[in-house]
Design a protein around this motif. Sequence first.
Motif, PDB file in Angstrom:
ATOM      1  N   GLU A 287     -24.299  34.148  32.967  1.00 26.25           N
ATOM      2  CA  GLU A 287     -24.422  32.863  32.180  1.00 26.25           C
ATOM      3  C   GLU A 287     -25.249  32.030  32.494  1.00 26.25           C
ATOM      4  O   GLU A 287     -25.858  30.783  31.870  1.00 26.25           O
ATOM      5  CB  GLU A 287     -22.986  32.321  32.219  1.00 26.25           C
ATOM      6  CG  GLU A 287     -21.933  33.281  31.431  1.00 26.25           C
ATOM      7  CD  GLU A 287     -22.176  33.433  29.974  1.00 26.25           C
ATOM      8  OE1 GLU A 287     -22.846  32.562  29.362  1.00 26.25           O
ATOM      9  OE2 GLU A 287     -21.728  34.618  29.499  1.00 26.25           O
ATOM     10  N   VAL A 288     -26.075  32.068  33.924  1.00 27.79           N
ATOM     11  CA  VAL A 288     -26.921  31.059  34.514  1.00 27.79           C
ATOM     12  C   VAL A 288     -28.035  30.938  33.432  1.00 27.79           C
ATOM     13  O   VAL A 288     -28.758  32.042  33.141  1.00 27.79           O
ATOM     14  CB  VAL A 288     -27.503  31.394  35.978  1.00 27.79           C
ATOM     15  CG1 VAL A 288     -28.511  30.633  36.469  1.00 27.79           C
ATOM     16  CG2 VAL A 288     -26.164  31.491  36.758  1.00 27.79           C
ATOM     17  N   ASP A 289     -28.268  29.806  33.096  1.00 24.41           N
ATOM     18  CA  ASP A 289     -29.589  29.690  32.399  1.00 24.41           C
ATOM     19  C   ASP A 289     -30.259  28.185  32.576  1.00 24.41           C
ATOM     20  O   ASP A 289     -31.418  27.793  32.096  1.00 24.41           O
ATOM     21  CB  ASP A 289     -29.466  29.573  30.651  1.00 24.41           C
ATOM     22  CG  ASP A 289     -28.239  28.721  30.548  1.00 24.41           C
ATOM     23  OD1 ASP A 289     -27.975  27.655  31.321  1.00 24.41           O
ATOM     24  OD2 ASP A 289     -27.484  28.738  29.231  1.00 24.41           O
ATOM     25  N   HIS A 290     -29.988  27.876  33.899  1.00 26.40           N
ATOM     26  CA  HIS A 290     -30.626  26.572  34.347  1.00 26.40           C
ATOM     27  C   HIS A 290     -30.586  26.776  35.674  1.00 26.40           C
ATOM     28  O   HIS A 290     -29.602  26.942  36.694  1.00 26.40           O
ATOM     29  CB  HIS A 290     -30.137  25.195  33.944  1.00 26.40           C
ATOM     30  CG  HIS A 290     -30.150  24.768  32.401  1.00 26.40           C
ATOM     31  ND1 HIS A 290     -31.331  24.296  32.145  1.00 26.40           N
ATOM     32  CD2 HIS A 290     -29.592  25.176  31.441  1.00 26.40           C
ATOM     33  CE1 HIS A 290     -31.133  24.017  30.893  1.00 26.40           C
ATOM     34  NE2 HIS A 290     -30.135  24.568  30.453  1.00 26.40           N
ATOM     35  N   ILE A 291     -31.717  26.832  36.525  1.00 22.82           N
ATOM     36  CA  ILE A 291     -31.881  26.724  37.864  1.00 22.82           C
ATOM     37  C   ILE A 291     -32.866  25.506  38.517  1.00 22.82           C
ATOM     38  O   ILE A 291     -34.142  25.576  37.873  1.00 22.82           O
ATOM     39  CB  ILE A 291     -32.168  28.039  38.366  1.00 22.82           C
ATOM     40  CG1 ILE A 291     -32.427  27.952  40.222  1.00 22.82           C
ATOM     41  CG2 ILE A 291     -33.558  28.580  37.630  1.00 22.82           C
ATOM     42  CD1 ILE A 291     -32.692  29.279  40.715  1.00 22.82           C
ATOM     43  N   GLY A 315     -33.574  40.518  36.683  1.00 24.06           N
ATOM     44  CA  GLY A 315     -34.234  40.899  35.762  1.00 24.06           C
ATOM     45  C   GLY A 315     -34.845  40.091  34.521  1.00 24.06           C
ATOM     46  O   GLY A 315     -34.957  40.552  33.437  1.00 24.06           O
ATOM     47  N   TRP A 316     -35.227  38.770  35.181  1.00 22.18           N
ATOM     48  CA  TRP A 316     -35.584  37.832  34.150  1.00 22.18           C
ATOM     49  C   TRP A 316     -36.986  37.993  33.905  1.00 22.18           C
ATOM     50  O   TRP A 316     -37.882  38.700  34.517  1.00 22.18           O
ATOM     51  CB  TRP A 316     -35.467  36.390  34.552  1.00 22.18           C
ATOM     52  CG  TRP A 316     -33.954  35.941  34.509  1.00 22.18           C
ATOM     53  CD1 TRP A 316     -32.934  36.488  34.079  1.00 22.18           C
ATOM     54  CD2 TRP A 316     -33.437  34.952  35.280  1.00 22.18           C
ATOM     55  NE1 TRP A 316     -31.714  35.928  34.532  1.00 22.18           N
ATOM     56  CE2 TRP A 316     -32.105  34.825  35.212  1.00 22.18           C
ATOM     57  CE3 TRP A 316     -34.119  33.735  36.021  1.00 22.18           C
ATOM     58  CZ2 TRP A 316     -31.447  33.705  35.751  1.00 22.18           C
ATOM     59  CZ3 TRP A 316     -33.302  32.749  36.390  1.00 22.18           C
ATOM     60  CH2 TRP A 316     -31.827  32.601  36.366  1.00 22.18           C
ATOM     61  N   THR A 317     -37.521  37.822  32.773  1.00 20.75           N
ATOM     62  CA  THR A 317     -38.903  37.849  32.443  1.00 20.75           C
ATOM     63  C   THR A 317     -39.690  36.454  32.079  1.00 20.75           C
ATOM     64  O   THR A 317     -39.430  35.880  31.226  1.00 20.75           O
ATOM     65  CB  THR A 317     -39.407  38.750  31.255  1.00 20.75           C
ATOM     66  OG1 THR A 317     -38.743  40.016  31.351  1.00 20.75           O
ATOM     67  CG2 THR A 317     -40.691  38.873  30.916  1.00 20.75           C
ATOM     68  N   GLY A 341     -26.857  39.298  26.475  1.00 21.28           N
ATOM     69  CA  GLY A 341     -27.373  38.813  25.366  1.00 21.28           C
ATOM     70  C   GLY A 341     -28.725  38.011  25.630  1.00 21.28           C
ATOM     71  O   GLY A 341     -28.966  37.270  26.690  1.00 21.28           O
ATOM     72  N   GLN A 342     -29.681  37.938  24.774  1.00 23.26           N
ATOM     73  CA  GLN A 342     -30.940  37.276  25.033  1.00 23.26           C
ATOM     74  C   GLN A 342     -30.913  35.932  25.031  1.00 23.26           C
ATOM     75  O   GLN A 342     -30.134  35.120  24.159  1.00 23.26           O
ATOM     76  CB  GLN A 342     -31.980  37.829  23.820  1.00 23.26           C
ATOM     77  CG  GLN A 342     -32.544  39.078  23.639  1.00 23.26           C
ATOM     78  CD  GLN A 342     -33.189  39.459  24.812  1.00 23.26           C
ATOM     79  OE1 GLN A 342     -34.044  38.867  25.277  1.00 23.26           O
ATOM     80  NE2 GLN A 342     -33.349  40.977  25.259  1.00 23.26           N
ATOM     81  N   ARG A 343     -31.290  35.190  26.160  1.00 26.80           N
ATOM     82  CA  ARG A 343     -31.348  33.787  26.196  1.00 26.80           C
ATOM     83  C   ARG A 343     -32.528  33.089  27.284  1.00 26.80           C
ATOM     84  O   ARG A 343     -32.970  34.171  27.872  1.00 26.80           O
ATOM     85  CB  ARG A 343     -30.097  33.279  26.855  1.00 26.80           C
ATOM     86  CG  ARG A 343     -29.913  33.868  28.278  1.00 26.80           C
ATOM     87  CD  ARG A 343     -28.567  33.103  29.018  1.00 26.80           C
ATOM     88  NE  ARG A 343     -27.524  33.646  28.521  1.00 26.80           N
ATOM     89  CZ  ARG A 343     -26.354  33.205  28.297  1.00 26.80           C
ATOM     90  NH1 ARG A 343     -26.280  31.855  28.585  1.00 26.80           N
ATOM     91  NH2 ARG A 343     -25.263  33.803  27.984  1.00 26.80           N
ATOM     92  N   GLU A 344     -32.995  32.040  26.898  1.00 25.07           N
ATOM     93  CA  GLU A 344     -34.065  31.417  27.546  1.00 25.07           C
ATOM     94  C   GLU A 344     -33.350  30.814  28.855  1.00 25.07           C
ATOM     95  O   GLU A 344     -32.255  29.822  28.541  1.00 25.07           O
ATOM     96  CB  GLU A 344     -34.908  30.561  26.765  1.00 25.07           C
ATOM     97  CG  GLU A 344     -35.897  29.954  27.514  1.00 25.07           C
ATOM     98  CD  GLU A 344     -36.928  28.966  26.747  1.00 25.07           C
ATOM     99  OE1 GLU A 344     -38.012  29.433  26.492  1.00 25.07           O
ATOM    100  OE2 GLU A 344     -36.469  28.034  26.115  1.00 25.07           O
TER     101      GLU A 344
END
Length: 446
Positions: A287-291, A315-317, A341-344
Amino acid sequence: MTTTPLVALQKPKGISIEEIESELRNIWRSQNDGATAPMATRASTFSIVVYEPEEFQQLLAALTFYKEVIDGMHGPKTREAIRQAQMAYGLRVTGRVDEVTLSRLRQEYANLSDSQQAFANADLRGFNLNEAIAAQNPCRVITLCPTLDGNDDNVTAQVSAYCPVQKRNVSNLICCEYITLRGSKAALDQVAGIVSSLMIGDLPKFVWWKATPNPEQTLFSQLSETSNCLIVDSSYFSDAESELNKIQEITETGKYIADLNWHRLFPWQELTAEAFDPPERRDALAEVDHISIDHEPGNAAQALLFLGWFASRLGWTPTRYVHEGGDYGIRKVYLQSSLGGQREVEAELAAIPVADVGEVIGDLIGIRLTSDNQEADCCTILCSETTGCMRMEAGGGAQACRVEEVSAISDQRADLILSQQLQRWGEDVLYQESLAMADQILRLCP
């Protein structure tokens, strides 16, 4: 310690290694038979070439800010000389040599007359190898010390034997051979082949390049090709972004690279991994989408390598790179995650000024991992024990975050980290994958 007089090698393109080897043979022949002292025995562990420019100390000496010996050490007196120079030239006072400071020192030096450019400081580079490295029993240490004599084609050599370790209950001293070469950068380039030949053929060969890597430099290129392992420290890089790209290109040729700055990230990586070890948090990692990564100003290598490590593990692109600038030099990287699922994912790198500046330029200060999903138990804050978590906790939701204090490795000095690296050299797949990811991110920079 047994030393020989300086040997002048007058014609770099035509010299051979016979003069140096002859001096070394004379040193060993001069040892007694052990009747009155322990017998000296050559070590047979590895050869290491140390390229130690430390140009800024020579510049500071010529400009009269630095009165001590040229030793290549970033000690208190060197830092004070840098501060004095920065104050004199109206630069930001940090006590560390950044790209702006070095450029100004070079400019001021170029304006001096020939007599003013001369300085009386003794040059002890090549004679102060850290005891922790010497204790590893290298067979031969070759130190290259470029001087500011740009028009001088001469190279001088000095050889010595040093016996730092005595085996218990044995009457032998385990000795290392030290060869120190001095000359202008152009002159040292001309003897690159001889330097490679001085490395003992049937032993592992290391090159510790204590400067910005330059594949176009003859000396760097030839030593890189000859060595089994090229050792760098990205905290020294004057332009971390472009230099990391260069290191990646070298890695792609199959050369083993050891970045001492990478080892400084181990405590941060360990606590990050531990934060998601509990089964109930493992799934929340997706669920991490901010670092957010805060680091000291002057060098972003640690921040980029940490982001490269984290992104490669999940495995982020990388898709976009935005340099926003401002007081904190904000950089934002956008990556695509396929976990859950796909997320930015948005990553933010910020250079945060600190009152207590450490020895290493660009040290990590804090890391914050969060998610837009308020139900996800993934909020994690890691902070340096010297700077605290104030900025990271101010981001909101700190009461729901796991907060950890990161203790830096006991001593971050490059020579001490190097002594550990020499015991476990070889391919580091995790570093290679992290560097490759950082390289992908940087190549998105417009």
